[in-house]
Design an enzyme around this catalytic site. Structure first.
Site, PDB file in Angstrom:
ATOM      1  N   GLY A   1       0.809  -1.335  -0.096  1.00  0.00           N
ATOM      2  CA  GLY A   1       0.085   0.114  -0.021  1.00  0.00           C
ATOM      3  C   GLY A   1       0.865   1.230   0.304  1.00  0.00           C
ATOM      4  O   GLY A   1       2.263   1.160  -0.093  1.00  0.00           O
ATOM      5  N   ASP A   2       0.082   2.204   0.077  1.00  0.00           N
ATOM      6  CA  ASP A   2       0.965   3.841   0.000  1.00  0.00           C
ATOM      7  C   ASP A   2       2.187   3.678  -1.113  1.00  0.00           C
ATOM      8  O   ASP A   2       1.687   3.997  -2.396  1.00  0.00           O
ATOM      9  CB  ASP A   2       1.820   4.032   1.529  1.00  0.00           C
ATOM     10  CG  ASP A   2       0.747   3.894   2.532  1.00  0.00           C
ATOM     11  OD1 ASP A   2      -0.439   3.615   2.176  1.00  0.00           O
ATOM     12  OD2 ASP A   2       1.339   4.428   3.727  1.00  0.00           O
ATOM     13  N   HIS A   3       3.265   3.481  -0.625  1.00  0.00           N
ATOM     14  CA  HIS A   3       4.213   3.763  -1.690  1.00  0.00           C
ATOM     15  C   HIS A   3       4.790   2.612  -2.299  1.00  0.00           C
ATOM     16  O   HIS A   3       5.918   2.174  -2.650  1.00  0.00           O
ATOM     17  CB  HIS A   3       5.756   4.432  -1.303  1.00  0.00           C
ATOM     18  CG  HIS A   3       5.235   6.040  -1.013  1.00  0.00           C
ATOM     19  ND1 HIS A   3       4.544   6.289   0.127  1.00  0.00           N
ATOM     20  CD2 HIS A   3       5.778   6.889  -1.488  1.00  0.00           C
ATOM     21  CE1 HIS A   3       4.578   7.641   0.222  1.00  0.00           C
ATOM     22  NE2 HIS A   3       5.282   8.018  -0.720  1.00  0.00           N
ATOM     23  N   TRP A   4       3.832   1.421  -2.875  1.00  0.00           N
ATOM     24  CA  TRP A   4       4.071   0.049  -3.306  1.00  0.00           C
ATOM     25  C   TRP A   4       4.357   0.492  -4.853  1.00  0.00           C
ATOM     26  O   TRP A   4       4.617  -0.866  -5.376  1.00  0.00           O
ATOM     27  CB  TRP A   4       2.985  -0.641  -3.009  1.00  0.00           C
ATOM     28  CG  TRP A   4       1.599  -0.521  -3.877  1.00  0.00           C
ATOM     29  CD1 TRP A   4       0.661   0.386  -3.400  1.00  0.00           C
ATOM     30  CD2 TRP A   4       1.274  -1.232  -4.716  1.00  0.00           C
ATOM     31  NE1 TRP A   4      -0.490   0.122  -4.642  1.00  0.00           N
ATOM     32  CE2 TRP A   4      -0.092  -1.028  -5.471  1.00  0.00           C
ATOM     33  CE3 TRP A   4       1.811  -2.637  -5.438  1.00  0.00           C
ATOM     34  CZ2 TRP A   4      -0.578  -1.549  -6.469  1.00  0.00           C
ATOM     35  CZ3 TRP A   4       1.313  -3.219  -6.357  1.00  0.00           C
ATOM     36  CH2 TRP A   4      -0.319  -2.686  -6.977  1.00  0.00           C
TER      37      TRP A   4
END
Ligand SMILES: [Mg+2]
Ligand SMILES: [Mg+2]
Ligand SMILES: [Mg+2]
Lengths: 720, 720
Positions: free
Chosen positions: B313-316
């Site tokens: 998630g986020d900066h994946w």
């Protein structure tokens, strides 16, 4: 002709002579007619009354058809789709057609006039790769791409006239020959038909009006193997073809004819499909040739001191009353069936006639006039519906069709028709030839067909509507009785004629995406988009209904998204948050109920930030308005016909035209009531369109108002 | 690790040390973690427990960001559409973006990296014809086609990390600095970030697991001028760009980069859009480069004797756990949020890991854990929903996230989690590493993304669903707990890999027309159509849901109309009579209620003559089946997730696979109950998926059966 007599035509038959006479008196009829399956009684042939005789140029002569099988009328048909699952594919041509109606044409060169198409690629299969097996009536493809699907477009003879077949089945005519067709456009039959007509004229001195039913080519009407209707297209040209005609077409246009120009993926180039250039060429060619031959019959009629009347139906294909050639033909009259206001205007506005005639409903057919049936109800709805349009532009005559003896069993109905005929004549005397008051702007209906298909957009047969098009038919029906000046324009007009949008006005674009009505790939044309945007921006109006200007391109579906202020979510922008859902009060809703039926078909329309949302269902916009430069737009998801929606459209037109201040001139607050004004006679009428009493405030032209209560369906006349 | 301890991670913070200790005991936790906005208490640093530390490579260092403004992360944005109504058009770039989140990048050559597009034609405007006005933040077009619409694609710096911004706004963090981003892919920052990480590792000996949150590029998350979300795409690559990266991309692929490859008409090449070749090239490039740099961080982690865990998630973006490079990286673990069964499988099936971890819901955030809130309800639904998928392929650990002190106020919830953790461990011990029994055929989910986006079709963020996609999400959610072997394949696989359909199977094609999920223009490719037709014809199955194989071409919308036995009426064939509307009894309905919710979105689907109509609403087919050669197809208008529909899908799979006779093996008559079997341990369980007791007949593998009644949500284990 006294005030209470005339302008009415009734059917007759040999078994109802006395009743015909009494109804002539009661209904004030001044003309009698025969029908398909009836005869003009000898007793009435010398009476002082106009006599119409139906005349069929293309049938009722099986002898000729049998002697000249190659000149029987033909139709382009397409087989079903068949997927090749083996090296060889056999496509049965007639499996889903009615073999008593249609017969494969193997007389003409099948390799030239048929077309086998790989529908998985769109490629035409080389004729050397297929043959026709006469015994099984199958086209055999010897070289296929496996798991590709194929169709065969082919010619078939129409060995049972579709209307005769329909009438025969509907009325259960027993033991009668199936009437074959023949093609009056072809050389032998043309000569024969003209001579036959001359002979007929000589033998029927008692007839005053030849009612052609119609000229030469039947609209498309095809039955399946169970004799059920399988395809109908009232505007369809697929039964107007033959190698003889198509060779002439090729010569004229200078390119090779392809069956696909007619077949068009199996859509048969119907009214619903954006027409190709080739199909428009074909339409023009057919119209001109049909007009030339119509003229021969019309002139012969006139030479015999009779009138020529055309029935707008059955074999009307190619006549195109709003086409380029029709108005010059000298035809005396057109008669057509009045299903509603739209069809009335379709008839009453035909140019170049001495008079028009509307056949009111119901037809005296056993499907309505059976024991326990309620023909009165249909008659009332028909009259009140037609009356809205009559008050804008009347037909000159009305009449009824079918079998008089059936109607006679319903004395209430007979009495009601007396009232209708009296009301018609009274109304006509005040309305005919007087330009009624209209809104101070023009209404342009923009679609692929324009003037050619005036009042006919979305129409299938007379007043038949599909559930899928109910939300669009309502627009023209509403317009048919509104005090607005309606002009039908096509996208080609927009492209070719800088002057077509030459007055203050509101453009309407109405229909499903990619259909001829919304316009499909015309909206990929930058000139179209630019012209419409500019026209609105400069201070005019746009009303889009359904999927107006839809063409998926460059991130937008409605290409006029900026004018409309809305677009449709196709599933590519779901991840954009859409915040504009709050319904606002709006001018166009004044006097209307909270619940409006704007159809459930068109969903997933959302509004941009600056758009005014007026009505929505969940997250689907039903009604919105937008400002665009000095102009305005209104979006509606649909507009089924009812009086609320008619008023909604009327108010939307004034809003889009930025003429809100002027709407309460000749206006009734109650949306069930309408006002029609005839300045040249200083008269106006207030009309109750419902079957119950209505009270309303009526505003006059100077803005003053008064209260009025009208009886059910009442029309009340005033001096100005 | 005893049977009742372990495999559970809980959050902690400096203000809940004692409670952390008691919950470690109660829930059997063996790991603790900090969260965004919490700290690991010193008191717990020496405890015998695994400690996770969240690690952010791209933020929490505003100093560095400010010193290196040119290496702040960037994002491609597109302006709104602006229509030229004058000689000059001014397009404000930032009007609808949040200026605290985003800042126009004018450091890099705007004429090279920006793109002005005429959206009326699709043409790129020559850069000499526009300029940027820094003072007003407007692009000024000096030479326009009047009434054409234009957009500007441009680069912006992400000056407030979108997740930090989201957390900050959601949790109302006051007085804290807005965390800026920086781009670890760029040279200076790369070196800095690596060194910084080395230093971190040295300074945090007490940490066992580095939980990367995540690596380098945030999924697309954009806020508008009111700080509201305006666009989100969990699969979106638009925030993974910079001139530095794009020049490397150009060099690799050998063609010039265009912003439109990312922007794609404003759709931002989202998961919903059929990917272009260039976008697929970009994805591959990004994955490989991201993988290389991930490896550096992972190796450093291992060198420091710690485990590397990635938060999915986020900066994946660019990590793509199902991509080509991921499984070779040596990552120890992935942790992700478990919104439902789909997201569980998305995590539990990631290849190449030592273990996976599922973060159960609800997060201990104030939006759920407020006074009067009901976190229990969400927890129960979450657990029962996730359990279906756990029984097929479990994650190895579960855990919770957020602020422990919030959860502590809900003792019922604390008790429920104890039950969940115990049940999870019990279940895991029976299920993990044992191949469960599956149906005797494969289920192939066919869309544009294939394996790369396994279990993610239609997903937006974790388990978020749109009303418009509810009818499609249900399919994967149903599959996530069914005893079938699911494989995700792409159209490119079909084109390039003859072996991809190498087993007996049923193909699923699910989604709206023209989306990446149904496939859009892939269905114009004859090879695709042919391969699928052939595979079904030879005896396999096809299930189409929504607008499967839709691409309007050659008279058909569903290009597999022949396989499906249905097509959608677009408005071109309304005049064809459609007679097949009678609902038939059918195998797939056995045991199901009369009323099924198959969605209302997809309408106007009709059946061909030989098709078996199973369910319809008015004249809209909801459910139908068809025979195609030795194979079969089932059409469904939609499949929202519920247990009836899950069973309907399961029965449809067996029907399509022609394996009806085999369905009553490990089967419960009651559709609320499911049976999971683990042959290698001779055990099986019967599971009640509802919150009330259920009775059912259960069929065992030999066809024998027994009756059973289960308590609410009960799972009962048996020996075979
Ligand atoms: Mg959102
Ligand atoms: Mg029909
Ligand atoms: Mg079949």
């Amino acid at each position: 002709m006294t005030k209470n007599k005339g302008q009415v035509t009734i059917p007759t038959d040999v078994d109802v002579i006395d009743d015909t006479l009494s109804l002539i008196e009661k209904w004030g009829a001044d003309a009698i007619r025969d029908c398909d399956g009836t005869d003009m009684p000898d007793e009435l042939k010398s009476m002082d009354i106009k006599r119409y005789a139906t005349y069929y140029t293309t049938r009722k002569d099986n002898e000729w058809a049998k002697q000249n099988p190659e000149e029987i009328q033909q139709m382009y048909l397409m087989s079903r789709f068949y997927t090749a699952v083996d090296d060889v594919l056999r496509i049965p041509l007639m499996k889903h057609f009615y073999d008593k109606q249609l017969q494969v044409n193997t007389i003409d060169d099948i390799k030239r006039w048929w077309e086998v198409i790989d529908r998985t690629t769109g490629d035409v299969v080389d004729p050397s790769e297929w043959d026709y097996d006469e015994t099984t009536k199958e086209v055999v493809l010897h070289k296929v791409d496996i798991f590709h699907a194929y169709t065969v477009s082919f010619l078939a003879f129409i060995i049972w006239d579709p209307v005769h077949m329909y009438n025969s089945l509907t009325n259960d005519w027993q033991g009668e020959d199936r009437q074959m067709t023949y093609d009056v456009r072809q050389p032998k039959t043309k000569e024969y038909a003209i001579n036959k007509f001359k002979h007929y004229l000589e033998e029927h001195k008692e007839i005053d009006v030849i009612r052609f039913t119609t000229f030469f080519h039947q609209f498309t009407l095809v039955f399946d193997e169970y004799a059920r209707e399988t395809f109908v297209d009232w505007f369809g040209y697929s039964a107007s073809v033959s190698p003889y005609i198509l060779e002439r077409f090729e010569k004229e246009v200078g390119y090779k004819f392809r069956p696909e120009y007619i077949i068009n993926q199996g859509y048969h180039s119907s009214n619903f499909v954006v027409p190709t250039k080739e199909f428009k060429d074909f339409l023009d060619f057919q119209q001109r040739e049909v007009a030339e031959l119509m003229k021969v019959f019309i002139d012969l009629t006139h030479d015999a001191k009779k009138e020529a009347m055309m029935f707008l139906g059955d074999h009307w294909i190619g006549t195109e009353p709003y086409g380029k050639y029709f108005k010059e033909l000298g035809l005396d009259s057109v008669v057509g069936s009045v299903g509603n206001g739209m069809t009335l205007r379709l008839i009453s506005e035909i140019p170049g006639l001495k008079y028009s005639e509307g056949r009111l409903l119901p037809y005296f057919f056993p499907d309505t006039f059976y024991e326990g049936g309620d023909p009165m109800k249909e008659a009332k709805v028909n009259w009140v519906t037609a009356r809205r349009a009559l008050l804008r532009k009347p037909v000159d005559r009305i009449g009824y069709g079918g079998y008089l003896k059936l109607a006679l069993k319903f004395p209430d109905f007979i009495d009601y028709v007396e009232k209708v005929t009296d009301e018609f004549r009274a109304l006509y005397s005040k309305v005919a030839n007087h330009q009624p008051y209209v809104a101070p702007f023009k209404v342009y209906v923009l679609n692929s067909w324009g003037k050619l298909r005036s009042w006919g957009s979305h129409m299938v047969a007379h007043a038949l509507e599909y559930p899928e098009t109910r939300i669009y038919e309502g627009v023209l029906e509403a317009l048919s009785g509104l005090p607005v000046d309606v002009e039908f324009i096509s996208f080609d007009d927009l492209l070719n004629d800088n002057e077509v949008l030459n007055k203050a006005g509101v453009i309407l674009n109405v229909g499903d995406a990619y259909t001829a009505f919304s316009g499909g790939n015309y909206w990929a044309n930058e000139t179209i988009v630019k012209r419409v945007r500019e026209y609105i921006y400069e201070g005019n109006g746009f009303i889009g209904i359904g999927e107006p200007s839809a063409y998926h391109k460059e991130g937008r579906y409605f290409q006029l998204y900026d004018v409309l202020g809305v677009d449709k979510e196709l599933g590519f922008t779901l991840s954009y948050d859409k915040y504009n859902w709050e319904e606002k009060e709006h001018f166009i809703l004044e006097g209307l109920p909270k619940d409006l039926d704007l159809g459930e078909k068109i969903q997933h329309v959302y509004a941009f930030d600056d758009t005014t949302v007026i009505r929505k269902t969940n997250k689907h916009i039903n009604l919105a308005s937008n400002t665009y430069g000095k102009g305005r737009a209104v979006y509606m998801s649909g507009l089924p016909f009812n009086f609320e929606n008619t008023r909604l459209l009327y108010r939307s037109l004034y809003y889009a035209a930025s003429k809100e201040d002027e709407i309460k001139r000749w206006y009734a607050d109650n949306y069930n009531v309408e006002v029609n004004v005839y300045p040249s006679t200083n008269s106006y009428c207030v009309v109750n369109n419902t079957y119950e009493a209505q009270s309303t405030v009526v505003y006059k032209g100077d803005g003053t108002s008064f209260d009025i209560t009208l009886e059910e369906s009442e029309i009340r006349w005033f001096e100005m």
